[in-house]
Scaffold this active site. Structure first.
Site, PDB file in Angstrom:
ATOM      1  N   ARG A 176      15.744   2.725  -8.952  1.00  0.00           N
ATOM      2  CA  ARG A 176      15.584   3.915  -8.736  1.00  0.00           C
ATOM      3  C   ARG A 176      16.476   4.893  -8.503  1.00  0.00           C
ATOM      4  NH1 ARG A 176      11.649   2.929  -9.586  1.00  0.00           N
ATOM      5  NH2 ARG A 176       9.114   3.230  -9.664  1.00  0.00           N
ATOM      6  N   SER A 251       5.907   9.343  -6.698  1.00  0.00           N
ATOM      7  CA  SER A 251       6.746   8.216  -5.848  1.00  0.00           C
ATOM      8  C   SER A 251       7.206   9.554  -5.271  1.00  0.00           C
ATOM      9  CB  SER A 251       6.990   7.000  -6.149  1.00  0.00           C
ATOM     10  OG  SER A 251       5.892   6.268  -6.650  1.00  0.00           O
ATOM     11  N   GLU A 347      12.652  10.539  -2.967  1.00  0.00           N
ATOM     12  CA  GLU A 347      12.718   9.926  -4.261  1.00  0.00           C
ATOM     13  C   GLU A 347      13.430  11.331  -5.158  1.00  0.00           C
ATOM     14  OE1 GLU A 347      11.292   7.845  -8.324  1.00  0.00           O
ATOM     15  OE2 GLU A 347      10.854   6.949  -6.522  1.00  0.00           O
TER      16      GLU A 347
HETATM   17  N1  EPU Z   1      -0.531   0.546  -0.399  1.00  0.00           N
HETATM   18  C1  EPU Z   1      -1.350   1.050   0.334  1.00  0.00           C
HETATM   19  N2  EPU Z   1      -1.730   2.519   0.834  1.00  0.00           N
HETATM   20  C2  EPU Z   1      -1.247   3.440  -0.613  1.00  0.00           C
HETATM   21  C3  EPU Z   1      -0.458   3.278  -1.246  1.00  0.00           C
HETATM   22  C4  EPU Z   1       0.633   1.476  -1.793  1.00  0.00           C
HETATM   23  O1  EPU Z   1      -1.512   0.806   1.112  1.00  0.00           O
HETATM   24  O2  EPU Z   1      -1.406   4.377   0.035  1.00  0.00           O
HETATM   25  C5  EPU Z   1      -0.189  -0.727  -1.165  1.00  0.00           C
HETATM   26  C6  EPU Z   1      -0.704  -1.200  -1.831  1.00  0.00           C
HETATM   27  O3  EPU Z   1      -1.694  -1.200  -1.751  1.00  0.00           O
HETATM   28  C7  EPU Z   1      -0.351  -1.835  -2.221  1.00  0.00           C
HETATM   29  C8  EPU Z   1       1.167  -1.385  -1.735  1.00  0.00           C
HETATM   30  O4  EPU Z   1       1.028  -0.650  -0.610  1.00  0.00           O
HETATM   31  O5  EPU Z   1       0.013  -3.994  -1.898  1.00  0.00           O
HETATM   32  C9  EPU Z   1       2.463  -1.098  -3.471  1.00  0.00           C
HETATM   33  O6  EPU Z   1       1.668  -0.221  -3.947  1.00  0.00           O
HETATM   34  P1  EPU Z   1       1.919   0.105  -5.770  1.00  0.00           P
HETATM   35  O7  EPU Z   1       1.116  -1.259  -6.475  1.00  0.00           O
HETATM   36  O8  EPU Z   1       0.593   1.272  -5.829  1.00  0.00           O
HETATM   37  O9  EPU Z   1       3.191   0.108  -6.005  1.00  0.00           O
HETATM   38  P2  EPU Z   1       3.962   1.188  -4.901  1.00  0.00           P
HETATM   39  O10 EPU Z   1       5.225   0.057  -4.438  1.00  0.00           O
HETATM   40  O11 EPU Z   1       3.215   2.250  -4.133  1.00  0.00           O
HETATM   41  C10 EPU Z   1       5.795   1.108  -7.643  1.00  0.00           C
HETATM   42  C11 EPU Z   1       6.612   2.932  -7.727  1.00  0.00           C
HETATM   43  C12 EPU Z   1       5.481   3.327  -8.059  1.00  0.00           C
HETATM   44  C13 EPU Z   1       5.171   2.801  -9.880  1.00  0.00           C
HETATM   45  C14 EPU Z   1       4.113   1.644  -8.800  1.00  0.00           C
HETATM   46  C15 EPU Z   1       3.466   0.414  -9.813  1.00  0.00           C
HETATM   47  C16 EPU Z   1       8.478   2.691  -6.493  1.00  0.00           C
HETATM   48  C17 EPU Z   1       9.176   4.171  -5.350  1.00  0.00           C
HETATM   49  N3  EPU Z   1       6.972   3.449  -6.388  1.00  0.00           N
HETATM   50  O12 EPU Z   1       5.152   2.277  -6.472  1.00  0.00           O
HETATM   51  O13 EPU Z   1       6.127   4.446  -9.602  1.00  0.00           O
HETATM   52  O14 EPU Z   1       3.925   3.045 -10.504  1.00  0.00           O
HETATM   53  O15 EPU Z   1       5.004   0.889  -8.052  1.00  0.00           O
HETATM   54  O16 EPU Z   1       4.975  -0.835 -10.093  1.00  0.00           O
HETATM   55  O17 EPU Z   1       9.147   2.329  -6.505  1.00  0.00           O
HETATM   56  C18 EPU Z   1       7.366   6.638  -9.160  1.00  0.00           C
HETATM   57  O18 EPU Z   1       8.724   6.293  -9.495  1.00  0.00           O
HETATM   58  O19 EPU Z   1       7.291   8.134  -9.505  1.00  0.00           O
HETATM   59  C19 EPU Z   1       6.430   5.820  -9.029  1.00  0.00           C
HETATM   60  C20 EPU Z   1       4.268   5.951  -9.345  1.00  0.00           C
END
Ligand code: EPU
Length: 351
Positions: A176, A251, A347
């Site tokens: 990012r 995010s 972000e």
């Molecule tokens: N989780 C929770 N509770 C929540 C949200 C997440 O427990 O409310 C847990 C999920 O169960 C999972 C882990 O956290 O085990 C990761 O969650 P998720 O797969 O939804 O991905 P993320 O790390 O929260 C990142 C990116 C997203 C992208 C997704 C999928 C960042 C800051 N965000 O989110 O990007 O879509 O992975 O690759 O790196 C964005 O940048 O705007 C964005 C949406």
């Protein structure tokens, strides 16, 4: 490195003072610009920057406005980037090189590459925003970052009006992050991006949510890019709010990366913590999980709220201001720091 300037007839469209920015930021904040100008080509941009009305004014570049928190009216010139066009510029045995104007809608561009038989961007389907914004924060999702497909970025330097070409190394992409978010911030307007799409396609379907969705569809392993595209769209629709329905900037925080020593002591206290080991020995944490564990999911502060299906996304329930969102973000950062000893980094840029 400067390149030759484009030579279209310079005729940018100017908008009267007090131009509303509500439709130009995905949070839907109701703020205004002192002056705004629509940029359809590079000559428009150079003409706008040289125009007497622009002299002495701060400038703000808005594409889709998907990574910005506007807390007040902008007392300067807003450049509304609307450069269009998508074309294959070159092809060799190994790859297609595809150029898109900075104002093109990102998702439509991804769909167009697939329809034209050039896979490679399908994991990045449905990300809100424009092509020109993509390199700034190196958009990424479901196991792919745009940096992996970026060949070059073309931009105009604001101060001189000079066109410049950056190859992928010049862009200094990170998680990012890029040159345009750091040293190059407020110095360049990106006008187009060229992608290198390898002809040897392989599915990138290992990300947990994506693999689950493909398995549910009876398509484990995914045979074609369209399967991945459809599954990514379905996963995003299920978890992430559509900015046209509920204002948001994706995010709101980056996933924090901590050193191994800090992780080792944290995991003893929090054995269920969601973590991803990094190549350099550090550990990335799921910020959404940290926020969720602090009990923030679905909570509200006036018209600002934490999304009920993904705690990493802050939303405008209607009528929130940028300051409402920042106040909510501050309360979340406070709680995450108090419980886990981890600092969350915002972000989107706030203005
Ligand atoms: N989780 C929770 N509770 C929540 C949200 C997440 O427990 O409310 C847990 C999920 O169960 C999972 C882990 O956290 O085990 C990761 O969650 P998720 O797969 O939804 O991905 P993320 O790390 O929260 C990142 C990116 C997203 C992208 C997704 C999928 C960042 C800051 N965000 O989110 O990007 O879509 O992975 O690759 O790196 C964005 O940048 O705007 C964005 C949406």
């Amino acid at each position: 490195m400067p390149v030759s300037a484009a030579s279209a007839d310079p005729s940018p469209v100017w908008f009267a003072a007090g131009y509303p920015l509500r439709a130009h930021n995905t949070f839907g904040f109701d703020v205004r610009a002192r002056l705004a100008c629509r940029i359809e080509n590079e000559a428009d941009l150079v003409a706008a920057l040289r125009d007497p009305r622009a002299q002495g004014l701060r400038t703000l570049v808005l594409g889709g406005g998907s990574n910005v928190v506007l807390t007040r009216d902008f007392d300067g010139l807003v450049l509304l980037v609307a450069l269009a066009g998508k074309r294959v510029t070159r092809e060799d045995d190994d790859a297609w090189y595809v150029e898109a104007g900075a104002g093109e809608n990102w998702h439509d561009f991804v769909a167009w590459t697939l329809e034209a038989g050039m896979p490679g961007l399908e994991n990045l389907a449905l990300i809100p925003g424009t092509v020109g914004a993509a390199p700034i924060q190196n958009i990424g999702a479901y196991g792919l970052e745009m940096a992996e497909r970026c060949a070059s970025v073309r931009a105009i330097e604001l101060e001189s009006g000079t066109p410049c070409e950056f190859d992928a190394a010049d862009c200094r992409f990170g998680y990012r992050d890029s040159f345009f978010k750091r040293e190059g911030r407020d110095r360049f307007v990106i006008t187009s991006v060229t992608f290198r799409l390898p002809k040897a396609w392989q599915p990138n379907a290992g990300y947990a949510d994506l693999a689950r969705e493909l398995a549910q569809r009876g398509l484990p392993g995914a045979q074609c890019a369209r399967d991945v595209f459809d599954a990514v769209v379905a996963v995003r629709r299920a978890k992430l709010p559509d900015p046209l329905v509920l204002g948001n900037a994706g995010s709101f925080f980056k996933n924090p990366v901590i050193d191994a020593l800090q992780f080792d002591s944290l995991v003893v206290r929090e054995p269920r913590i969601v973590s991803y080991p990094q190549a350099d020995g550090r550990v990335k944490l799921a910020a959404g999980w940290l926020i969720d564990q602090c009990g923030w999911k679905g909570r509200t502060l006036r018209a600002a709220a934490v999304h009920e299906r993904q705690a990493l996304v802050l939303v405008n329930r209607g009528g929130a201001t940028g300051n409402d969102i920042l106040e909510l973000a501050q309360a979340i950062r406070h709680d995450v720091l108090a419980r886990f000893g981890v600092e969350l980094e915002q972000e989107p840029v706030s203005l």
